[in-house]
Enzyme design. Sequence first.
Site, PDB file in Angstrom:
ATOM      1  N   ASP A  32       0.692  -1.289  -0.230  1.00  0.00           N
ATOM      2  CA  ASP A  32       0.327  -0.100  -0.133  1.00  0.00           C
ATOM      3  C   ASP A  32       0.743   1.122  -0.067  1.00  0.00           C
ATOM      4  O   ASP A  32       1.735   1.606   1.001  1.00  0.00           O
ATOM      5  CB  ASP A  32      -0.972  -0.035   1.118  1.00  0.00           C
ATOM      6  CG  ASP A  32      -1.976   1.221   1.563  1.00  0.00           C
ATOM      7  OD1 ASP A  32      -1.366   2.112   0.495  1.00  0.00           O
ATOM      8  OD2 ASP A  32      -2.779   1.220   2.270  1.00  0.00           O
TER       9      ASP A  32
ATOM     10  N   SER B  83       1.104  10.909 -16.814  1.00  0.00           N
ATOM     11  CA  SER B  83       0.004  11.255 -17.936  1.00  0.00           C
ATOM     12  C   SER B  83       0.651  12.530 -18.642  1.00  0.00           C
ATOM     13  O   SER B  83       1.093  13.057 -18.088  1.00  0.00           O
ATOM     14  CB  SER B  83      -1.126  11.086 -16.884  1.00  0.00           C
ATOM     15  OG  SER B  83      -1.516  11.369 -17.701  1.00  0.00           O
TER      16      SER B  83
ATOM     17  N   TYR C 108      -6.178  15.006 -10.774  1.00  0.00           N
ATOM     18  CA  TYR C 108      -5.614  14.432 -11.073  1.00  0.00           C
ATOM     19  C   TYR C 108      -4.028  15.291 -11.901  1.00  0.00           C
ATOM     20  O   TYR C 108      -2.863  14.524 -11.442  1.00  0.00           O
ATOM     21  CB  TYR C 108      -6.277  13.310 -12.235  1.00  0.00           C
ATOM     22  CG  TYR C 108      -5.365  12.608 -12.954  1.00  0.00           C
ATOM     23  CD1 TYR C 108      -5.276  10.941 -12.159  1.00  0.00           C
ATOM     24  CD2 TYR C 108      -5.185  12.031 -13.963  1.00  0.00           C
ATOM     25  CE1 TYR C 108      -4.392   9.838 -12.844  1.00  0.00           C
ATOM     26  CE2 TYR C 108      -4.277  11.470 -14.507  1.00  0.00           C
ATOM     27  CZ  TYR C 108      -4.130   9.940 -13.833  1.00  0.00           C
ATOM     28  OH  TYR C 108      -3.357   9.020 -14.279  1.00  0.00           O
TER      29      TYR C 108
ATOM     30  N   LYS D 145       0.352  14.666 -10.406  1.00  0.00           N
ATOM     31  CA  LYS D 145       0.434  13.719 -11.881  1.00  0.00           C
ATOM     32  C   LYS D 145       1.721  14.875 -12.477  1.00  0.00           C
ATOM     33  O   LYS D 145       3.060  15.036 -13.427  1.00  0.00           O
ATOM     34  CB  LYS D 145       0.427  13.480 -13.531  1.00  0.00           C
ATOM     35  CG  LYS D 145      -1.050  12.121 -12.046  1.00  0.00           C
ATOM     36  CD  LYS D 145      -0.344  10.974 -12.687  1.00  0.00           C
ATOM     37  CE  LYS D 145      -0.722   9.692 -12.200  1.00  0.00           C
ATOM     38  NZ  LYS D 145       0.646   8.711 -11.642  1.00  0.00           N
TER      39      LYS D 145
END
Length: 266
Positions: free
Chosen positions: A49, A128, A141, A145
């Site tokens: 994790d 990304s 998001y 990134k």
Amino acid sequence: MSKVVLVTGASSGIGKSIAVYLHEKNYKVYGTSRNPEKVTVPFSLLALDVTDLSSIKRLVAEVVKREGKIDVLINNAGRGITGAIEDTPTDEMKLNFATNYFGVIDMIKEVLPVMRKEKAGLIINTTSIAAYMGLPFRGIYSASKGALELTMEALSMEVKSFGIKVVNVAPGDFVTNIAAGRYHTPVYEHSAYKEKYAKNLALMDAHVDTGADPIILAKKVHDIILTKKPKIHYKVGGFMEKFSIVLKRILPDKIYEKLLMNHYKL
């Protein structure tokens, strides 16, 4: 002696494709999953994790115990998130950064001493294409990134003298189960963004469903491992996805914003 490769988030999607491909190329691959007992793969899969520092320490210690080294760390574990900034719970934003940013940082911190001892190592981070622009309803998001991209630029300079290389690989849309694993801010009935967000949510999922085969990214990662002097940034995606980054560099802000708003029908 085979290179030892550690791939986080390897139970499905891009991470699994990378791990399987490298396993088939005779690398000693260790993948990770939060629930490895539920997954069947041809490589070693261990529990991790990335938001739990003790879990990270146990994982790295186990791999080093078995192999004595880690030649390549591929930070692929990540979490998607969608929603209007105003509607998205701040706790969910923090959880996204805990996985996509701080989880990667903590993995690297634990592996760096192992690589420094060997005076060699390669760290590859899956970021990304969204990291290069603030996309509507995916702002958090993009931010997580994007922060990772910039931090890795700094890290590359800090560790170069130890023989350690740092690379960011930014994929576009690939066929994965990321849509199912995302945190989706609900389409609230009384939200000011209800209609536009609902339409964009469907558009995002469609892009993933019609994306490219993750094996393309796996092959690129393998090419990077074989490259003596890899670049810091690689973009892997369709022509328009990569061209959108070029357009952002050359177009005035307002014109680029208008292009994005037209694309997302805002």
